[in-house]
Design a protein around this motif. Structure first.
Motif, PDB file in Angstrom:
ATOM      1  N   HIS A 129       0.817  -1.215   0.000  1.00  0.00           N
ATOM      2  CA  HIS A 129       0.000   0.000   0.000  1.00  0.00           C
ATOM      3  C   HIS A 129       0.852   1.267   0.000  1.00  0.00           C
ATOM      4  N   LEU A 130       2.073   1.179   0.514  1.00  0.00           N
ATOM      5  CA  LEU A 130       2.945   2.350   0.566  1.00  0.00           C
ATOM      6  C   LEU A 130       3.684   2.567  -0.753  1.00  0.00           C
ATOM      7  N   LEU A 131       4.189   1.492  -1.356  1.00  0.00           N
ATOM      8  CA  LEU A 131       5.083   1.613  -2.507  1.00  0.00           C
ATOM      9  C   LEU A 131       4.458   1.154  -3.828  1.00  0.00           C
ATOM     10  N   GLY A 132       3.290   0.525  -3.762  1.00  0.00           N
ATOM     11  CA  GLY A 132       2.692  -0.022  -4.973  1.00  0.00           C
ATOM     12  C   GLY A 132       2.212   1.006  -5.968  1.00  0.00           C
ATOM     13  N   GLY A 133       2.196   2.279  -5.583  1.00  0.00           N
ATOM     14  CA  GLY A 133       1.730   3.318  -6.495  1.00  0.00           C
ATOM     15  C   GLY A 133       2.819   3.955  -7.325  1.00  0.00           C
ATOM     16  N   LYS A 134       4.054   3.487  -7.210  1.00  0.00           N
ATOM     17  CA  LYS A 134       5.159   4.133  -7.929  1.00  0.00           C
ATOM     18  C   LYS A 134       5.054   3.952  -9.434  1.00  0.00           C
ATOM     19  N   SER A 135       4.760   2.748  -9.870  1.00  0.00           N
ATOM     20  CA  SER A 135       4.646   2.461 -11.301  1.00  0.00           C
ATOM     21  C   SER A 135       3.766   1.240 -11.485  1.00  0.00           C
ATOM     22  N   GLU A 136       3.466   0.932 -12.732  1.00  0.00           N
ATOM     23  CA  GLU A 136       2.627  -0.230 -13.002  1.00  0.00           C
ATOM     24  C   GLU A 136       3.340  -1.522 -12.593  1.00  0.00           C
ATOM     25  N   LEU A 137       4.633  -1.613 -12.889  1.00  0.00           N
ATOM     26  CA  LEU A 137       5.375  -2.810 -12.510  1.00  0.00           C
ATOM     27  C   LEU A 137       5.487  -2.929 -10.995  1.00  0.00           C
ATOM     28  N   CYS A 138       5.749  -1.828 -10.314  1.00  0.00           N
ATOM     29  CA  CYS A 138       5.817  -1.851  -8.846  1.00  0.00           C
ATOM     30  C   CYS A 138       4.464  -2.225  -8.246  1.00  0.00           C
ATOM     31  N   HIS A 139       3.406  -1.751  -8.865  1.00  0.00           N
ATOM     32  CA  HIS A 139       2.063  -2.064  -8.373  1.00  0.00           C
ATOM     33  C   HIS A 139       1.848  -3.578  -8.331  1.00  0.00           C
ATOM     34  N   TYR A 140       2.148  -4.229  -9.433  1.00  0.00           N
ATOM     35  CA  TYR A 140       1.981  -5.684  -9.468  1.00  0.00           C
ATOM     36  C   TYR A 140       2.990  -6.379  -8.554  1.00  0.00           C
ATOM     37  N   SER A 141       4.233  -5.922  -8.554  1.00  0.00           N
ATOM     38  CA  SER A 141       5.283  -6.581  -7.771  1.00  0.00           C
ATOM     39  C   SER A 141       4.949  -6.581  -6.289  1.00  0.00           C
ATOM     40  N   PHE A 142       4.587  -5.422  -5.754  1.00  0.00           N
ATOM     41  CA  PHE A 142       4.347  -5.329  -4.318  1.00  0.00           C
ATOM     42  C   PHE A 142       3.041  -6.000  -3.905  1.00  0.00           C
ATOM     43  N   PHE A 143       2.042  -5.976  -4.781  1.00  0.00           N
ATOM     44  CA  PHE A 143       0.803  -6.658  -4.409  1.00  0.00           C
ATOM     45  C   PHE A 143       0.933  -8.173  -4.546  1.00  0.00           C
ATOM     46  N   PHE A 144       1.764  -8.652  -5.473  1.00  0.00           N
ATOM     47  CA  PHE A 144       2.075 -10.080  -5.487  1.00  0.00           C
ATOM     48  C   PHE A 144       2.780 -10.462  -4.191  1.00  0.00           C
ATOM     49  N   LEU A 145       3.664  -9.594  -3.713  1.00  0.00           N
ATOM     50  CA  LEU A 145       4.325  -9.831  -2.430  1.00  0.00           C
ATOM     51  C   LEU A 145       3.308  -9.871  -1.293  1.00  0.00           C
ATOM     52  N   ASP A 146       2.329  -8.992  -1.371  1.00  0.00           N
ATOM     53  CA  ASP A 146       1.252  -8.977  -0.380  1.00  0.00           C
ATOM     54  C   ASP A 146       0.507 -10.309  -0.367  1.00  0.00           C
ATOM     55  N   TYR A 147       0.222 -10.864  -1.543  1.00  0.00           N
ATOM     56  CA  TYR A 147      -0.506 -12.128  -1.627  1.00  0.00           C
ATOM     57  C   TYR A 147       0.345 -13.297  -1.119  1.00  0.00           C
ATOM     58  N   ILE A 148       1.646 -13.218  -1.321  1.00  0.00           N
ATOM     59  CA  ILE A 148       2.533 -14.231  -0.736  1.00  0.00           C
ATOM     60  C   ILE A 148       2.438 -14.185   0.784  1.00  0.00           C
ATOM     61  N   GLY A 149       2.407 -12.979   1.335  1.00  0.00           N
ATOM     62  CA  GLY A 149       2.270 -12.834   2.779  1.00  0.00           C
ATOM     63  C   GLY A 149       0.969 -13.412   3.303  1.00  0.00           C
ATOM     64  N   VAL A 150      -0.123 -13.181   2.586  1.00  0.00           N
ATOM     65  CA  VAL A 150      -1.423 -13.714   3.003  1.00  0.00           C
ATOM     66  C   VAL A 150      -1.415 -15.238   2.970  1.00  0.00           C
ATOM     67  N   ALA A 151      -0.831 -15.813   1.919  1.00  0.00           N
ATOM     68  CA  ALA A 151      -0.819 -17.276   1.763  1.00  0.00           C
ATOM     69  C   ALA A 151      -0.018 -17.947   2.873  1.00  0.00           C
ATOM     70  N   GLN A 152       1.151 -17.395   3.192  1.00  0.00           N
ATOM     71  CA  GLN A 152       1.940 -18.026   4.251  1.00  0.00           C
ATOM     72  C   GLN A 152       1.306 -17.807   5.629  1.00  0.00           C
ATOM     73  N   TYR A 153       0.528 -16.728   5.775  1.00  0.00           N
ATOM     74  CA  TYR A 153      -0.230 -16.538   7.015  1.00  0.00           C
ATOM     75  C   TYR A 153      -1.348 -17.575   7.134  1.00  0.00           C
ATOM     76  N   GLN A 154      -1.952 -17.941   6.006  1.00  0.00           N
ATOM     77  CA  GLN A 154      -2.961 -19.004   6.033  1.00  0.00           C
ATOM     78  C   GLN A 154      -2.353 -20.303   6.553  1.00  0.00           C
ATOM     79  N   TYR A 155      -1.138 -20.589   6.125  1.00  0.00           N
ATOM     80  CA  TYR A 155      -0.464 -21.790   6.647  1.00  0.00           C
ATOM     81  C   TYR A 155      -0.200 -21.629   8.140  1.00  0.00           C
ATOM     82  N   GLY A 156       0.254 -20.451   8.568  1.00  0.00           N
ATOM     83  CA  GLY A 156       0.506 -20.227   9.990  1.00  0.00           C
ATOM     84  C   GLY A 156      -0.735 -20.408  10.838  1.00  0.00           C
ATOM     85  N   SER A 157      -1.887 -19.979  10.313  1.00  0.00           N
ATOM     86  CA  SER A 157      -3.150 -20.174  11.035  1.00  0.00           C
ATOM     87  C   SER A 157      -3.483 -21.659  11.143  1.00  0.00           C
TER      88      SER A 157
END
Length: 354
Positions: A129-157
């Motif tokens: 949310h902080l850095l994903g607005g820099k460019s189109e590539l950054c937008h996808y890169s950081f939000f893909f990173l966000d989804y990786i975080g959500v997925a590994q949190y699902q495993y942690g739960s």
């Protein structure tokens, strides 16, 4: 007495007024920072439904996006809700480390996985949310990173639910199956979220929601099944302090799921939730509360159900669960890298066609 009360109320009112002036004061303190723009001035897949203003301009330097942490825009509260949650989880980890031996006691490792995965998903969310607005590539890169975080949190739960909250009957039927299936579902959740985001450039928003919600829902139902069985079999006569927090995490998760899928407030008040009142902000808050309840419940189970889970699980099994967590993380990273390569090809084609 009444005078004292009125003076204190007045002080609180003045403090609230000062807090409301913080965004304006910060903007004035950094006049060189570009102002925000309307939705028509950013690519359409940057836009959120019913949010018309407060977008940060693209292609600024990194300093601008880092300093926008203190600027008023439509991502400010999305950043701060998970940044504060991250700090709360750090404090919680430090508190637990005073009484829990995370190094020498293998039975504490599932709890540690939950806390580390919670820190990871909140940190990745802040970055997106902080850095994903820099460019189109950054937008996808950081939000893909966000989804990786959500997925590994699902495993942690899932690992704390299966390790600490499971009963003997469910463990007997799911032993050897539950955690490998969790790894698969977490990976599919990451894939669905990344693919849904990738489809943003060519397909309607609802496609993204379906790709994100369906696999995540399957993962949640599976991951929470030990808790669901335990709550359904719970008797009001039993003395189980963790049950209240398990109820809390379920209620908070259902609330955050609702606000994630349905932008209710923005739809009711279009144009009035550009800074505060967005459903995604409420999603962040409820998800953070859900995680905090999970940590509390798992710690109580770690302390109060030791005789049960130490009999059901061996130290070798704990090591396997840790290994599967690493596997889940690696697979999700590979999915993110693969989807990012597809995004790069699309962006290159768009650049050549201009």
């Amino acid at each position: 007495m009444a005078t004292i009360v009125m003076e204190r109320i007045g002080r609180v009112f003045i403090s609230l007024q000062q807090i409301r002036q913080v965004p304006r004061m910060l903007t004035e303190a950094a006049p060189s920072m570009p102002g925000t723009v309307r939705d028509t001035e950013v690519p359409y897949y940057f836009r959120e439904c019913y949010i018309s203003t407060g977008y940060r301009p693209l292609n600024q330097n990194w300093r601008y996006y880092l300093l926008s942490l203190f600027q008023r825009h439509n991502e400010t509260l999305n950043i701060w809700t998970h940044l504060l949650a991250f700090l709360v989880f750090v404090v919680k980890l430090c508190q637990l480390a005073e009484t829990v031996d995370f190094v020498s006691d293998p039975h504490s490792w599932p709890l540690l996985i939950l806390i580390l995965s919670s820190l990871t998903y909140t940190a990745f969310s802040v970055a997106a949310h902080l850095l994903g607005g820099k460019s189109e590539l950054c937008h996808y890169s950081f939000f893909f990173l966000d989804y990786i975080g959500v997925a590994q949190y699902q495993y942690g739960s899932a690992v704390v639910h299966f390790y600490y909250a499971v009963d003997e009957t469910l463990h007997r039927h799911m032993h050897g199956v539950f955690m490998p299936v969790t790894t698969i579902l977490s990976s599919l959740s990451c894939l669905g979220c990344c693919y849904g985001k990738y489809c943003n450039h060519s397909l309607p928003t609802w496609v993204r929601k379906v790709c994100q919600v369906v696999p995540s829902t399957l993962a949640y139902v599976w991951d929470s099944s030990p808790v669901a069985v335990r709550l359904l079999s719970w008797s009001t006569a039993s003395d189980d302090p963790a049950v209240l927090y398990h109820f809390g995490q379920v209620a908070f998760f259902l609330s955050c799921a609702f606000f994630f899928t349905c932008p209710l407030l923005e739809r009711i008040f279009p144009g009035r939730c550009d800074f505060v009142g967005q459903s995604h902000q409420l999603f962040h808050i409820f998800l953070s509360c859900c995680t905090l309840c999970q940590i509390h419940a798992s710690h109580l189970d770690y302390v109060g159900r030791r005789e049960l889970y130490s009999r059901l699980h061996t130290s070798g099994e704990v090591a396997l669960f840790v290994g599967l967590y690493v596997v889940t993380l690696v697979v999700c990273v590979l999915i993110g890298v693969f989807m990012l390569s597809k995004v790069k090809r699309v962006l290159e084609c768009q650049t050549k066609s201009k």
